[in-house]
Motif scaffolding. Structure first.
Motif, short mmCIF file in Angstrom:
data_model
loop_
_atom_site.label_atom_id
_atom_site.label_comp_id
_atom_site.label_asym_id
_atom_site.label_seq_id
_atom_site.Cartn_x
_atom_site.Cartn_y
_atom_site.Cartn_z
N PHE A 19 0.85 -1.20 0.00
CA PHE A 19 0.00 0.00 0.00
C PHE A 19 0.88 1.25 0.00
O PHE A 19 2.01 1.21 0.48
CB PHE A 19 -0.94 0.00 1.22
CG PHE A 19 -0.20 0.15 2.52
CD1 PHE A 19 -0.10 1.38 3.15
CD2 PHE A 19 0.42 -0.96 3.12
CE1 PHE A 19 0.58 1.52 4.35
CE2 PHE A 19 1.11 -0.82 4.32
CZ PHE A 19 1.19 0.41 4.93
N LYS A 40 -4.22 12.58 10.58
CA LYS A 40 -4.45 11.53 11.56
C LYS A 40 -3.26 10.60 11.68
O LYS A 40 -2.44 10.49 10.77
CB LYS A 40 -5.67 10.70 11.11
CG LYS A 40 -6.97 11.39 11.37
CD LYS A 40 -8.11 10.40 11.55
CE LYS A 40 -8.21 9.37 10.43
NZ LYS A 40 -9.51 8.78 10.27
N GLY A 42 -1.09 7.54 11.27
CA GLY A 42 -1.05 6.56 10.20
C GLY A 42 -1.27 7.15 8.82
O GLY A 42 -1.26 6.43 7.81
N LYS A 45 2.62 10.88 7.65
CA LYS A 45 3.40 12.10 7.92
C LYS A 45 4.88 11.81 8.18
O LYS A 45 5.75 12.44 7.59
CB LYS A 45 2.78 12.85 9.12
CG LYS A 45 1.29 13.16 8.94
CD LYS A 45 0.72 13.91 10.13
CE LYS A 45 0.81 13.19 11.46
NZ LYS A 45 0.03 11.94 11.57
N HIS A 200 -0.22 17.03 15.44
CA HIS A 200 -1.64 16.76 15.63
C HIS A 200 -2.33 17.97 16.25
O HIS A 200 -3.53 18.01 16.39
CB HIS A 200 -1.81 15.65 16.69
CG HIS A 200 -1.56 14.28 16.22
ND1 HIS A 200 -0.45 13.57 16.58
CD2 HIS A 200 -2.28 13.47 15.42
CE1 HIS A 200 -0.51 12.38 16.02
NE2 HIS A 200 -1.61 12.29 15.31
N1 ATP Z 1 8.43 0.22 7.81
C1 ATP Z 1 7.14 0.08 7.59
N2 ATP Z 1 6.65 -1.04 6.99
C2 ATP Z 1 5.34 -1.18 6.72
N3 ATP Z 1 4.42 -0.25 7.01
C3 ATP Z 1 4.84 0.88 7.61
C4 ATP Z 1 6.22 1.11 7.94
N4 ATP Z 1 6.33 2.32 8.53
C5 ATP Z 1 5.09 2.83 8.57
N5 ATP Z 1 4.20 1.98 8.03
C6 ATP Z 1 2.74 2.21 7.83
O1 ATP Z 1 2.62 3.34 6.97
C7 ATP Z 1 1.54 4.18 7.38
C8 ATP Z 1 2.05 5.58 7.65
O2 ATP Z 1 2.91 5.58 8.77
P1 ATP Z 1 3.55 6.90 9.36
O3 ATP Z 1 4.45 6.53 10.47
O4 ATP Z 1 4.12 7.68 8.23
O5 ATP Z 1 2.25 7.65 9.91
P2 ATP Z 1 2.10 9.01 10.74
O6 ATP Z 1 1.14 9.86 9.99
O7 ATP Z 1 3.43 9.57 11.04
O8 ATP Z 1 1.40 8.50 12.09
P3 ATP Z 1 1.56 9.06 13.61
O9 ATP Z 1 0.74 10.32 13.66
O10 ATP Z 1 0.97 7.97 14.43
O11 ATP Z 1 3.02 9.27 13.89
C9 ATP Z 1 0.92 3.48 8.59
O12 ATP Z 1 -0.16 2.71 8.11
C10 ATP Z 1 2.02 2.59 9.11
O13 ATP Z 1 1.49 1.45 9.73
#
Ligand code: ATP
Ligand code: MG
Length: 221
Positions: A19, A40, A42, A45, A200
């Motif tokens: 994905f 949000k 996930g 960001k 956030h």
């Molecule tokens: N190394 C990885 N392998 C697989 N999926 C990942 C990996 N790192 C992040 N993800 C997935 O990618 C998506 C985005 O993750 P990311 O950490 O960028 O989100 P975020 O917006 O920073 O969230 P948060 O506000 O909780 O920090 C999420 O669905 C996460 O589970």
């Protein structure tokens, strides 16, 4: 233009499924701009910031900082470039526990092997500016969360970057500490460093000139 992000994409695979955590993101940033990205948990960001900081290779797309295409560089060149041009404040606690505050702040400078004494006095002046000189010799275990965050900000400043990238710089902090952090970051911005912050927190966003929203890997401005 300071930063140009074009059609950026990062695919992750979990189990059988692949994905896009970041999906066709484009935006640009001028010198001295202060931009906030909200979204949000996930929504992608941190993945986006890690690519802009040169820590994560995109599946597709291009990032240019000051005219340099980040992913045309090899690993060593990216690290050197990051150290020189980008101050990165990662999500969560990122200080090295076995180094004092002043040594944590000076670490990126040591890595570029520049002159030591200049670095010490500059690190001390940063501590003074942030009004936390009393922490100079303290270790992270003996600091509050807000204090650790401020040391991480000063560490990001030590190489005089043109852009500071901060991932949730006020998460887990009370309102007063958050405000102190944002005042420090705003001051840094007013002195000519561009700021790209993920948060956030609506209170953080109101300090910035522009807010963009991230939803399921897409960036809406
Ligand atoms: N190394 C990885 N392998 C697989 N999926 C990942 C990996 N790192 C992040 N993800 C997935 O990618 C998506 C985005 O993750 P990311 O950490 O960028 O989100 P975020 O917006 O920073 O969230 P948060 O506000 O909780 O920090 C999420 O669905 C996460 O589970
Ligand atoms: Mg994150």
């Amino acid at each position: 233009m300071l930063l140009d992000v074009k059609n950026l994409r990062k695919d992750y695979t979990r189990g059988q499924q692949t994905f896009p955590a970041v999906n066709n993101v484009s935006f640009s940033m001028e010198k001295n701009e202060f931009i906030c990205i909200m979204g949000k948990s996930g929504s992608g960001k941190t993945t986006l910031l890690n690519m802009i900081a040169g820590l994560l290779t995109p599946t597709q797309g291009k990032i240019t900082i000051n005219g340099t295409d980040l992913f045309e560089l090899d690993d060593r060149q990216v690290s050197a470039f990051r150290n020189q041009h980008i101050g990165y404040i990662p999500q969560g606690s990122s200080l090295l526990p076995n180094l004092s505050a002043i040594d944590n702040i000076r670490l990126p400078f040591y890595l570029t092997k520049r002159e030591n004494q200049t670095c010490l006095s500059y690190a001390q002046s940063l501590l003074e500016k942030a009004k936390i000189s009393y922490l100079q010799d303290a270790y992270p275990a003996n600091m509050s969360g807000g204090e650790m965050r401020r040391i991480a900000i000063l560490r990001a400043l030590i190489c005089k970057p043109q852009i500071i990238i901060a991932d949730e710089p006020t998460s887990d902090l009370d309102d007063e500490s958050s405000e102190e952090i944002m005042q420090l970051l705003t001051e840094i911005n007013q002195q000519g460093t561009a700021l790209l912050i993920v948060t956030h927190d609506n209170d953080v966003a109101r300090y910035s000139q522009k807010v963009m929203k991230m939803t399921a890997g897409k960036l809406l401005s």
